[in-house]
Design a protein around this motif. Structure first.
Motif, PDB file in Angstrom:
ATOM      1  N   PHE A 162      31.636  36.506  38.506  1.00  0.00           N
ATOM      2  CA  PHE A 162      32.683  37.268  37.815  1.00  0.00           C
ATOM      3  C   PHE A 162      32.058  38.281  36.858  1.00  0.00           C
ATOM      4  N   LEU A 163      31.064  37.842  36.096  1.00  0.00           N
ATOM      5  CA  LEU A 163      30.427  38.718  35.112  1.00  0.00           C
ATOM      6  C   LEU A 163      29.547  39.782  35.770  1.00  0.00           C
ATOM      7  N   THR A 164      28.930  39.460  36.928  1.00  0.00           N
ATOM      8  CA  THR A 164      28.180  40.506  37.637  1.00  0.00           C
ATOM      9  C   THR A 164      29.125  41.611  38.107  1.00  0.00           C
ATOM     10  N   GLY A 165      30.316  41.219  38.579  1.00  0.00           N
ATOM     11  CA  GLY A 165      31.300  42.215  38.994  1.00  0.00           C
ATOM     12  C   GLY A 165      31.777  43.059  37.830  1.00  0.00           C
ATOM     13  N   PHE A 195      23.158  38.135  34.715  1.00  0.00           N
ATOM     14  CA  PHE A 195      24.134  37.218  35.308  1.00  0.00           C
ATOM     15  C   PHE A 195      23.743  36.841  36.742  1.00  0.00           C
ATOM     16  N   THR A 196      22.987  37.720  37.409  1.00  0.00           N
ATOM     17  CA  THR A 196      22.465  37.373  38.727  1.00  0.00           C
ATOM     18  C   THR A 196      21.480  36.211  38.616  1.00  0.00           C
ATOM     19  N   VAL A 243      37.158  40.102  41.124  1.00  0.00           N
ATOM     20  CA  VAL A 243      38.053  39.781  40.008  1.00  0.00           C
ATOM     21  C   VAL A 243      37.485  40.353  38.713  1.00  0.00           C
ATOM     22  N   GLY A 244      36.191  40.134  38.489  1.00  0.00           N
ATOM     23  CA  GLY A 244      35.560  40.681  37.294  1.00  0.00           C
ATOM     24  C   GLY A 244      35.629  42.195  37.258  1.00  0.00           C
ATOM     25  N   ALA A 245      35.415  42.823  38.404  1.00  0.00           N
ATOM     26  CA  ALA A 245      35.454  44.290  38.468  1.00  0.00           C
ATOM     27  C   ALA A 245      36.857  44.819  38.204  1.00  0.00           C
ATOM     28  N   ALA A 246      37.873  44.166  38.798  1.00  0.00           N
ATOM     29  CA  ALA A 246      39.252  44.635  38.631  1.00  0.00           C
ATOM     30  C   ALA A 246      39.697  44.545  37.177  1.00  0.00           C
TER      31      ALA A 246
END
Length: 429
Positions: free
Chosen positions: A333-336, A315-316, A283-286
């Protein structure tokens, strides 16, 4: 050619979808990625239910990484020498066969984790060819002036599949009390992907490029031709720095393999929660891909990549320390989101700077780097969790990512100083 006028301003944002070849390719790839993501949730949960061992979750990644590590040179050369459409169709059929084998194991030997590992090795063999050929075929589906639009939509649909796949897989696993339904769905969508790929007709290259590609295919196989991808990346230090940075950062900072443990023992949720956790980075990546599509990275791309990978590490660490499913979902989400910035920059470097005649070999090397960071990273996570415990393993990995950032900024000044991602700057001199 498309049936509609691709110069219509109303179609500018989705012009790639006016080309039937791109539509068939995109939906075929979407279904395959959806199936693989669903399947990854089912396999991870099934293996952990059988063994209760984080090390065995690490073996899931290792089993899929080993074949590409061995076969990537041969696979890249095959992509540059043979019919890419037929090779892609064969890969999608191979994915369907692996899903069918997992379904058969679930029926006949549901407690045999070793049989599952064997199928995962076969899955890795298929992926050895699927990754480079699916990338190398993309420039032949739309005219050159619409290639960037095709890349943007290809990335977006991939992320949608990575979002939907784990969620659907987790829900299906929970609803049907086991992995059978997940594997059956994966078989079905693989068949659909083969049928869609059968409809693709590649756009002919320009006479100059066609002659260069034909000459490359007729060139005798030798150590030099097989290793050409390595040589190209080694000479282009900017590309070497970008893909090796991503490899080591995700290798150390990835926590995907340990999500079944977090879901079950730390966050106290079930397969549906695991599906949400697996979907959160997608979701974060998209969303980040959409933002970057509207606000492209025009300047200081190298610094942007370094900062994004640093964010991935931070974020990890937050995820590793979290005991709240809400905070965990936000951190993932933020890592993505951070990882997508790195992915976009690396993909632009590789696609724009590589001649078509050796795109298969270069993408095969890139696949090796990605495989190291993902599948081997899963094994590293399982191994460190086995040694130090789940939470320390994730936190140590995040800290390691930050160390890699500082080291790469010193080792590759070309990456730190990289500015615009343009063909004029990236093509071989």
């Amino acid at each position: 050619m498309p049936a509609t006028n691709s110069e219509d301003p109303r179609l500018a944002g989705r012009v790639a979808f006016t080309y039937p070849n791109f539509v068939s390719y995109t939906f075929a790839r979407f279904f395959i990625v959806l199936a693989l993501e669903m399947q990854s949730v089912a396999v991870g949960w099934q293996v952990y239910e059988i063994t209760k061992s984080p090390l065995d979750l690490g073996y899931v990644g290792l089993a899929q990484f080993a074949p590409p590590f061995i076969l990537f040179l041969f696979a890249g050369h095959a992509v540059d020498r043979f019919d890419r459409r037929k090779l892609l169709m064969g890969c999608y059929a191979g994915y369907g066969m692996c899903s069918a084998l997992l379904l058969a194991i679930s029926w006949q030997a549901p407690r045999s984790v070793h049989l599952i590992y064997i199928v995962l090795v076969l899955l890795g063999v298929v992926r050895s060819f699927s990754f480079p050929v699916s990338r190398a075929i993309l420039p032949h589906l739309v005219p050159e002036e619409h290639f960037l639009n095709a890349v943007a939509w290809n990335s977006s649909t991939f992320q949608i599949a990575t979002i939907a796949g784990p969620a659907v897989g987790g829900i299906a696993y929970a609803l049907f009390h086991g992995p059978d339904a997940v594997y059956a769905i994966a078989v079905t969508v693989s068949i659909i992907s083969v049928a869609l790929t059968l409809r693709i007709r590649l756009i002919p290259e320009s006479p100059e490029k066609s002659l260069a590609a034909s000459t490359a295919r007729k060139e005798p196989i030798s150590v030099r031709t097989v290793l050409a991808g390595f040589h190209f990346i080694w000479v282009k230090k900017l590309i070497l720095g970008s893909i090796s940075l991503d490899m080591f950062a995700v290798l150390l900072g990835g926590a995907v393999a340990l999500l079944p443990i977090y879901a079950r023992e730390i966050l106290h949720t079930g397969p549906w929660g695991l599906g949400l956790l697996r979907s959160a980075p997608g979701v974060g990546a998209a969303l980040t891909a959409i933002v970057v599509a509207h606000y492209p990275i025009r300047r200081r791309a190298g610094l942007a990549m370094l900062l994004a990978v640093a964010g991935f590490g931070i974020f990890t660490i937050v995820f590793g320390l979290s005991h709240s499913i809400i905070l965990s979902l936000i951190a993932l989400f933020l890592t993505g989101a951070a990882d997508m910035v790195s992915v976009i920059i690396r993909a632009t470097l590789v696609q724009v700077a590589t001649p078509d005649s050796m795109r298969g070999r270069v993408n095969a090397v890139d696949m090796l780097f990605i495989g190291v960071s993902n599948e081997l990273g899963e094994f590293e996570s399982g191994l460190t969790a086995h040694w130090f415990g789940t939470v320390p393993a994730v936190v140590i990995g995040g800290v390691g990512t930050l160390v890699v950032i500082a080291t790469w900024a010193w080792l590759f000044p070309e990456l730190r100083k990289a500015d615009q991602l343009t063909a004029a700057e990236l093509m071989p001199k």
